[in-house]
Design an enzyme around this catalytic site. Structure first.
Site, PDB file in Angstrom:
ATOM      1  N   LYS A  52      33.143  33.365  33.803  1.00  0.00           N
ATOM      2  CA  LYS A  52      32.948  34.513  32.901  1.00  0.00           C
ATOM      3  C   LYS A  52      33.026  34.046  31.453  1.00  0.00           C
ATOM      4  O   LYS A  52      32.216  34.448  30.622  1.00  0.00           O
ATOM      5  CB  LYS A  52      34.009  35.591  33.178  1.00  0.00           C
ATOM      6  CG  LYS A  52      33.814  36.289  34.517  1.00  0.00           C
ATOM      7  CD  LYS A  52      34.973  37.209  34.887  1.00  0.00           C
ATOM      8  CE  LYS A  52      34.800  37.753  36.298  1.00  0.00           C
ATOM      9  NZ  LYS A  52      35.897  38.612  36.750  1.00  0.00           N
ATOM     10  N   GLN A  96      42.010  40.035  35.849  1.00  0.00           N
ATOM     11  CA  GLN A  96      41.464  39.409  37.051  1.00  0.00           C
ATOM     12  C   GLN A  96      42.356  39.751  38.248  1.00  0.00           C
ATOM     13  O   GLN A  96      43.577  39.638  38.171  1.00  0.00           O
ATOM     14  CB  GLN A  96      41.373  37.881  36.850  1.00  0.00           C
ATOM     15  CG  GLN A  96      40.614  37.143  37.935  1.00  0.00           C
ATOM     16  CD  GLN A  96      39.132  37.511  38.013  1.00  0.00           C
ATOM     17  OE1 GLN A  96      38.501  37.852  37.026  1.00  0.00           O
ATOM     18  NE2 GLN A  96      38.577  37.450  39.208  1.00  0.00           N
ATOM     19  N   ASP A 119      35.500  46.469  33.582  1.00  0.00           N
ATOM     20  CA  ASP A 119      35.396  46.297  35.032  1.00  0.00           C
ATOM     21  C   ASP A 119      35.232  47.648  35.736  1.00  0.00           C
ATOM     22  O   ASP A 119      34.949  47.697  36.931  1.00  0.00           O
ATOM     23  CB  ASP A 119      36.658  45.613  35.586  1.00  0.00           C
ATOM     24  CG  ASP A 119      36.428  44.152  35.947  1.00  0.00           C
ATOM     25  OD1 ASP A 119      35.271  43.759  36.159  1.00  0.00           O
ATOM     26  OD2 ASP A 119      37.434  43.410  36.038  1.00  0.00           O
TER      27      ASP A 119
HETATM   28  N1  GUN Z   1      38.501  39.800  41.658  1.00  0.00           N
HETATM   29  C1  GUN Z   1      37.434  39.694  42.461  1.00  0.00           C
HETATM   30  N2  GUN Z   1      36.347  40.245  41.863  1.00  0.00           N
HETATM   31  C2  GUN Z   1      36.773  40.696  40.672  1.00  0.00           C
HETATM   32  C3  GUN Z   1      36.114  41.356  39.597  1.00  0.00           C
HETATM   33  O1  GUN Z   1      34.923  41.667  39.607  1.00  0.00           O
HETATM   34  N3  GUN Z   1      36.888  41.637  38.536  1.00  0.00           N
HETATM   35  C4  GUN Z   1      38.199  41.338  38.494  1.00  0.00           C
HETATM   36  N4  GUN Z   1      38.900  41.676  37.403  1.00  0.00           N
HETATM   37  N5  GUN Z   1      38.837  40.736  39.470  1.00  0.00           N
HETATM   38  C5  GUN Z   1      38.120  40.419  40.552  1.00  0.00           C
END
Ligand code: GUN
Length: 297
Positions: A52, A96, A119
């Site tokens: 990311k 995350q 998110d």
């Molecule tokens: N863990 C697995 N997929 C994601 C996601 O798209 N965002 C976040 N913050 N954590 C994750």
């Protein structure tokens, strides 16, 4: 193989280029900034966060990663979130997942300002999506799936979408998003009876259950569209929740792993952050006296 590949890698790259041009064209403001909160040492999370950050940097977006110890308490983490909420130079915040077991994710995700919740995991945004409200920030994976389907002009209205998996981050929001597109939606999960028979009825299958190569050719109605959200490791190789070799012989469209949904998730996170930035730029911050904020006053 007869299925057409839904090339998420290519579409995601076009979306990132488009965002990059928009960010280059910004004048007199700081660039959009995303804060990523990473708690603990989960190896998969570290890889996702690194991806990311790289993707954000490549388009000229600031990405600040806050690496916090797995021993941090819930209150201390809430303080970190509150500081990010009130920092006008941060436009998007993600935490995350998964979080360590002593932290309740709902407490943390609920604390993220809904305007910065890129998110879309704050229950407020999840609720707006359920209400079919356009202002909802839609979580990145379901949004990326929809964008891939729309990009190939795949008809959704009236189609039967069967979702495998009921997680808060994929299965549930994907089901609501498909319902909002006028699909008839079935959500299946680990306790579902007659799973194969339900999947066989699907015009669109979205597999998000984390079981390597679970979905087989004879589970699929000929011509169905198959979206694979799984990222699993099997004998050292990446694979999805769908047996690609087999299922691509019978599906009309299919996403590969890697190169399907994964890159779209990152692109949609960047898009959500850019859109959050644009909305926040419309609101002046009179209490902030830094050069950039004064500039926009
Ligand atoms: N863990 C697995 N997929 C994601 C996601 O798209 N965002 C976040 N913050 N954590 C994750």
């Amino acid at each position: 193989m007869s299925a057409i590949i839904l090339d998420g890698k290519k579409l995601a790259s076009q979306i990132r280029e488009d965002l990059s041009s928009k960010i280059s064209a910004l004048q007199g403001t700081l660039p959009p900034a995303l804060a990523v909160v990473l708690v603990g040492d989960n190896e998969a999370s570290k890889i996702y966060v690194r991806n990311k950050k790289k993707a954000a940097s490549e388009i000229g977006m600031i990405c600040e990663v806050l690496e916090l110890s797995s021993g941090i308490g819930e209150n201390a983490l809430l303080e970190v979130i509150n500081e990010l909420n009130s920092n006008h130079h941060i436009h998007g915040i993600i935490v995350q997942l998964p979080l360590p077991p002593h932290i309740n994710p709902l407490h943390i995700l609920s604390a993220i300002s809904p305007q910065k919740d890129v998110d879309g995991f704050n229950p407020y945004n999840a609720g707006l999506l359920s209400c079919r409200e356009d202002s909802a920030i839609i979580s990145a994976t379901p949004k990326g799936i929809l964008r891939l389907l729309q990009h190939s002009d795949i008809e959704l209205s009236g189609k039967h979408a069967v979702i495998i998996g009921r997680s808060n981050i994929v299965g549930r929001p994907a089901a609501i998003l498909m319902l909002n597109q006028d699909c008839t939606v079935t959500i299946t999960h680990s306790k579902t009876q007659n799973l194969q028979a339900l999947i066989k009825q699907a015009d669109i299958v979205i597999a998000a259950c984390g079981s390597p190569k679970l979905v087989k050719k004879d589970w699929i109605k000929p011509g169905a569209v198959v979206i694979d959200v799984g990222i699993n490791r099997l004998e050292g190789k990446l694979c999805g929740d769908v047996d690609f070799e087999e299922v691509s012989q019978i599906a009309s469209y299919i996403t590969p792993v890697p190169g399907g949904v994964g890159p779209m998730t990152v692109a949609m996170l960047l898009e959500n952050t850019f859109e959050a930035f644009q909305k926040q730029a419309q609101t002046p911050h009179p209490q902030c006296h830094c050069h950039h904020c004064n500039h926009s006053l």
